[in-house]
Motif scaffolding. Structure first.
Motif, PDB file in Angstrom:
ATOM      1  N   LEU A 128       0.829  -1.212  -0.097  1.00  0.00           N
ATOM      2  CA  LEU A 128      -0.221  -0.029   0.293  1.00  0.00           C
ATOM      3  C   LEU A 128       0.712   1.177  -0.074  1.00  0.00           C
ATOM      4  CD1 LEU A 128      -2.341  -1.062   2.810  1.00  0.00           C
ATOM      5  CD2 LEU A 128      -2.870  -1.147   0.541  1.00  0.00           C
ATOM      6  N   GLN A 129       0.462   2.313  -0.422  1.00  0.00           N
ATOM      7  CA  GLN A 129       1.116   3.718  -0.554  1.00  0.00           C
ATOM      8  C   GLN A 129      -0.243   4.522   0.274  1.00  0.00           C
ATOM      9  OE1 GLN A 129       2.235   5.224  -4.309  1.00  0.00           O
ATOM     10  NE2 GLN A 129       3.383   6.639  -3.365  1.00  0.00           N
ATOM     11  N   ASP A 130       0.375   5.250   1.374  1.00  0.00           N
ATOM     12  CA  ASP A 130      -0.506   6.264   2.017  1.00  0.00           C
ATOM     13  C   ASP A 130      -0.453   7.460   1.406  1.00  0.00           C
ATOM     14  OD1 ASP A 130       1.761   7.501   3.013  1.00  0.00           O
ATOM     15  OD2 ASP A 130       1.899   6.503   4.843  1.00  0.00           O
ATOM     16  N   GLN A 131      -1.192   8.448   2.162  1.00  0.00           N
ATOM     17  CA  GLN A 131      -1.530   9.800   1.452  1.00  0.00           C
ATOM     18  C   GLN A 131      -0.277  10.540   1.307  1.00  0.00           C
ATOM     19  OE1 GLN A 131      -2.495   8.875   4.468  1.00  0.00           O
ATOM     20  NE2 GLN A 131      -2.785  10.221   5.890  1.00  0.00           N
ATOM     21  N   TYR A 132       0.822  10.043   1.977  1.00  0.00           N
ATOM     22  CA  TYR A 132       2.282  10.959   2.163  1.00  0.00           C
ATOM     23  C   TYR A 132       3.038  10.265   1.077  1.00  0.00           C
ATOM     24  CZ  TYR A 132       0.024  12.409   6.362  1.00  0.00           C
ATOM     25  OH  TYR A 132      -0.707  13.085   7.058  1.00  0.00           O
ATOM     26  N   GLY A 133       2.700   9.190   0.504  1.00  0.00           N
ATOM     27  CA  GLY A 133       3.800   8.581  -0.361  1.00  0.00           C
ATOM     28  C   GLY A 133       4.559   7.576   0.190  1.00  0.00           C
ATOM     29  N   ASN A 134       4.391   7.131   1.374  1.00  0.00           N
ATOM     30  CA  ASN A 134       5.188   6.199   1.926  1.00  0.00           C
ATOM     31  C   ASN A 134       4.517   4.682   1.857  1.00  0.00           C
ATOM     32  OD1 ASN A 134       6.906   8.073   3.394  1.00  0.00           O
ATOM     33  ND2 ASN A 134       5.015   8.313   4.937  1.00  0.00           N
ATOM     34  N   HIS A 135       5.352   3.779   1.339  1.00  0.00           N
ATOM     35  CA  HIS A 135       4.998   2.378   1.202  1.00  0.00           C
ATOM     36  C   HIS A 135       5.052   1.468   2.489  1.00  0.00           C
ATOM     37  CE1 HIS A 135       5.147   2.932  -3.311  1.00  0.00           C
ATOM     38  NE2 HIS A 135       5.997   3.838  -2.810  1.00  0.00           N
ATOM     39  N   HIS A 136       3.955   0.580   2.386  1.00  0.00           N
ATOM     40  CA  HIS A 136       3.528  -0.066   3.640  1.00  0.00           C
ATOM     41  C   HIS A 136       3.511  -1.466   2.929  1.00  0.00           C
ATOM     42  CE1 HIS A 136       3.389   3.211   6.377  1.00  0.00           C
ATOM     43  NE2 HIS A 136       2.496   4.038   5.263  1.00  0.00           N
ATOM     44  N   ILE A 137       3.922  -2.480   3.795  1.00  0.00           N
ATOM     45  CA  ILE A 137       3.404  -3.933   3.555  1.00  0.00           C
ATOM     46  C   ILE A 137       2.924  -4.666   4.618  1.00  0.00           C
ATOM     47  CG2 ILE A 137       4.483  -6.020   2.747  1.00  0.00           C
ATOM     48  CD1 ILE A 137       6.900  -4.855   1.534  1.00  0.00           C
ATOM     49  N   MET A 138       1.481  -4.905   4.139  1.00  0.00           N
ATOM     50  CA  MET A 138       0.757  -5.821   5.193  1.00  0.00           C
ATOM     51  C   MET A 138       0.902  -7.443   5.005  1.00  0.00           C
ATOM     52  SD  MET A 138      -2.762  -3.464   5.095  1.00  0.00           S
ATOM     53  CE  MET A 138      -3.841  -4.815   5.521  1.00  0.00           C
ATOM     54  N   ASP A 139       1.288  -7.975   5.925  1.00  0.00           N
ATOM     55  CA  ASP A 139       1.381  -9.443   5.941  1.00  0.00           C
ATOM     56  C   ASP A 139       0.347  -9.991   6.738  1.00  0.00           C
ATOM     57  OD1 ASP A 139       3.934  -9.754   4.423  1.00  0.00           O
ATOM     58  OD2 ASP A 139       4.760  -9.184   6.517  1.00  0.00           O
ATOM     59  N   GLU A 140      -0.387 -10.990   6.119  1.00  0.00           N
ATOM     60  CA  GLU A 140      -1.554 -11.547   6.611  1.00  0.00           C
ATOM     61  C   GLU A 140      -1.440 -13.025   6.165  1.00  0.00           C
ATOM     62  OE1 GLU A 140      -5.502  -9.295   6.514  1.00  0.00           O
ATOM     63  OE2 GLU A 140      -4.432  -8.952   4.505  1.00  0.00           O
ATOM     64  N   THR A 141      -2.218 -13.942   7.249  1.00  0.00           N
ATOM     65  CA  THR A 141      -2.317 -15.396   7.022  1.00  0.00           C
ATOM     66  C   THR A 141      -3.691 -15.588   6.514  1.00  0.00           C
ATOM     67  OG1 THR A 141      -2.897 -15.936   9.402  1.00  0.00           O
ATOM     68  CG2 THR A 141      -0.537 -15.826   8.799  1.00  0.00           C
ATOM     69  N   ILE A 142      -4.216 -16.874   6.317  1.00  0.00           N
ATOM     70  CA  ILE A 142      -5.555 -17.134   5.903  1.00  0.00           C
ATOM     71  C   ILE A 142      -6.331 -16.825   7.143  1.00  0.00           C
ATOM     72  CG2 ILE A 142      -5.143 -19.655   6.345  1.00  0.00           C
ATOM     73  CD1 ILE A 142      -7.188 -19.820   3.905  1.00  0.00           C
TER      74      ILE A 142
END
Length: 123
Positions: free
Chosen positions: A34-48
């Protein structure tokens, strides 16, 4: 493979936990870039297991316009890229590309991992 991906998104749309579990391995992982409103990139890790509560609250509000691109296959694993536009209640929410990695499990191809890159600037 395309049917597995379609079944995956249909299960999400219907809020079907059983449908989701039927197309994924027991240890499937999901990564969202994801990229937030400030242009910072984030990675969300999820399991099933962490995706199940989200799927359970769905209820025919999702719709996807997806395309399929097969990446070169291996003997025991395979990947698909699926550019998409994601709609919620018929309005564009976001777009991106999902990459699905499959492995042979329980007698058929199952989703092992999905990586989703999202964008709000859809064309």
């Amino acid at each position: 493979m395309q049917n597995v991906i379609i079944d995956f998104f249909n299960a999400m749309n219907k809020g079907s936990i059983n449908g989701l579990q039927a197309v994924c391995t027991k240890n499937a992982t999901f990564k969202t870039h994801l990229q937030d409103q400030y242009g910072n990139h984030h990675i969300m890790d999820e399991t099933i297991s962490s995706l199940i509560p989200f799927v359970a609250q769905a209820g025919n509000c999702f719709n996807l316009d997806i395309q399929f691109e097969l990446l070169p296959p291996d003997v025991s694993s395979m990947q698909f890229r699926t550019p998409y536009i994601f709609l919620v209640n018929n309005a564009v929410s976001h777009c991106g590309v999902c990459t699905f990695e499959f492995e042979i499990a329980d007698g058929g191809w199952k989703i092992k991992q999905m990586v989703d890159t999202r964008s709000r600037s859809c064309k």
